[in-house]
Motif scaffolding. Sequence first.
Motif, PDB file in Angstrom:
ATOM      1  N   PRO A 174      38.022  50.636  31.059  1.00  0.00           N
ATOM      2  CA  PRO A 174      39.414  49.984  31.228  1.00  0.00           C
ATOM      3  C   PRO A 174      39.781  49.667  32.451  1.00  0.00           C
ATOM      4  CG  PRO A 174      39.676  52.156  30.452  1.00  0.00           C
ATOM      5  CD  PRO A 174      38.377  52.085  30.645  1.00  0.00           C
ATOM      6  N   VAL A 175      40.558  48.617  32.973  1.00  0.00           N
ATOM      7  CA  VAL A 175      41.119  48.474  33.876  1.00  0.00           C
ATOM      8  C   VAL A 175      42.161  49.892  34.154  1.00  0.00           C
ATOM      9  CG1 VAL A 175      43.130  47.270  35.404  1.00  0.00           C
ATOM     10  CG2 VAL A 175      41.241  46.016  34.146  1.00  0.00           C
TER      11      VAL A 175
ATOM     12  N   TRP B  28      44.364  50.250  42.010  1.00  0.00           N
ATOM     13  CA  TRP B  28      44.073  50.080  40.404  1.00  0.00           C
ATOM     14  C   TRP B  28      42.389  49.855  40.674  1.00  0.00           C
ATOM     15  CZ3 TRP B  28      48.187  47.634  42.485  1.00  0.00           C
ATOM     16  CH2 TRP B  28      49.212  47.874  41.682  1.00  0.00           C
TER      17      TRP B  28
ATOM     18  N   ASP C 156      41.087  38.442  35.031  1.00  0.00           N
ATOM     19  CA  ASP C 156      41.847  39.036  33.965  1.00  0.00           C
ATOM     20  C   ASP C 156      42.424  40.551  34.351  1.00  0.00           C
ATOM     21  OD1 ASP C 156      41.511  36.756  32.739  1.00  0.00           O
ATOM     22  OD2 ASP C 156      39.947  37.466  31.327  1.00  0.00           O
ATOM     23  N   GLY C 157      41.589  41.018  35.115  1.00  0.00           N
ATOM     24  CA  GLY C 157      41.610  42.616  35.634  1.00  0.00           C
ATOM     25  C   GLY C 157      42.827  42.559  36.468  1.00  0.00           C
TER      26      GLY C 157
ATOM     27  N   GLU D  15      46.269  42.099  34.706  1.00  0.00           N
ATOM     28  CA  GLU D  15      46.542  43.329  34.135  1.00  0.00           C
ATOM     29  C   GLU D  15      47.149  44.350  35.155  1.00  0.00           C
ATOM     30  OE1 GLU D  15      44.068  45.795  31.317  1.00  0.00           O
ATOM     31  OE2 GLU D  15      42.753  44.127  31.255  1.00  0.00           O
ATOM     32  N   CYS D  16      46.809  44.189  36.263  1.00  0.00           N
ATOM     33  CA  CYS D  16      47.574  44.845  37.421  1.00  0.00           C
ATOM     34  C   CYS D  16      48.993  44.114  37.957  1.00  0.00           C
ATOM     35  CB  CYS D  16      46.535  45.108  38.666  1.00  0.00           C
ATOM     36  SG  CYS D  16      45.000  45.790  38.326  1.00  0.00           S
TER      37      CYS D  16
END
Length: 346
Positions: free
Chosen positions: A20-21, A29, A72-73, A76-77
């Motif tokens: 996962p992130v 992150w 996309d990662g 998420e951050c």
Amino acid sequence: MVEVTGTAQRAAWQQKVLPPVEQVRPGLWSIPVPMAGSPLRYVLVYALALPDGVALVDAGWPTDDAWTALVDGLGECGYAITDVRAVLITHWHADHLGLAGTVREASGAWVGMHPLDAAAVKGRGGGDRRAWVEGLSTWVRARGGSADDVTETVVMVADSRGMRALAEPDRLIDDGDLPLGPGSVRAVWTPGHTAGHLCFLDEGQRLLLAGDHVLPRISPNITLHPGQSTDPLGDFLESLTRTGSLPVDEVLPAHEYRFAGLPDRVTALHEHHAARLAEVTTLLAAAPESTTWELAAQLTWSRPWPQVQGMIRRSAVGETYAHLAHLARLGAVARMDGEVDRWRLA
């Protein structure tokens, strides 16, 4: 003692899925970016919060899937790709540098790396497939490889992966630099895996963003290529020793998973290479005048030699060559005259 701290990352590694992130610390992150077809599976790109956006440490392999995972990662951050202000490159290999140019085009971010790796990118010829194939083919033949070896470890690899131009840097980062300004990470020059490999030390949080220099489970490939130091293994062992004394509680590597216990991991890597040097010497005593390729085929690897194929086989030969070059510098072995490597005990 080495302790796994990235437990979710290790679980994903064991299950052969993408981790996962994760938010590692406030403002920091880890973003896994896939590497299709590689036994390493993914690169861990790190995102560091800045007052006006975010900086990346490494960028990932240059494929559409990797780009999607990176974008996309970042989402998420809490960031968009246009929020990236800088890309700090640990080393010039395509799984780390590959997407940096695309990030720069999308965001206007600057790209920074060590001068020696910047020179390696420039010397690569901007993605010129023919020059790359010719240069590596000559290298394989000099190590004792056959025409079939050239085809399997160079030509077929180039055909399957293609050649892409890698981004040249906008800024050069030297040992001790603070590329993101005061109070942020400090560059630590750690040659070996590449001549200009950099780690990034966060002294305030006692974290080391280690790239490929120190990994939790395997040793990074140390290969002697044209244009490199004549003893990259010696460089690696020396920089390992320096790294082991850094004020670090947790290591954030570019592959596999986070861990604590840096001094013990450094000791284990020294022991691994000492054992490998002894193994090379023993083989050469039993079979004097062996080529580098012949010695590589007899060494102990993580899988039987017939299963070590393609680019991985070329890397294994390169690692054998680096160990022989280190032994030669120490006066333990000597390379005999001729176009093809042949070695004897000194």
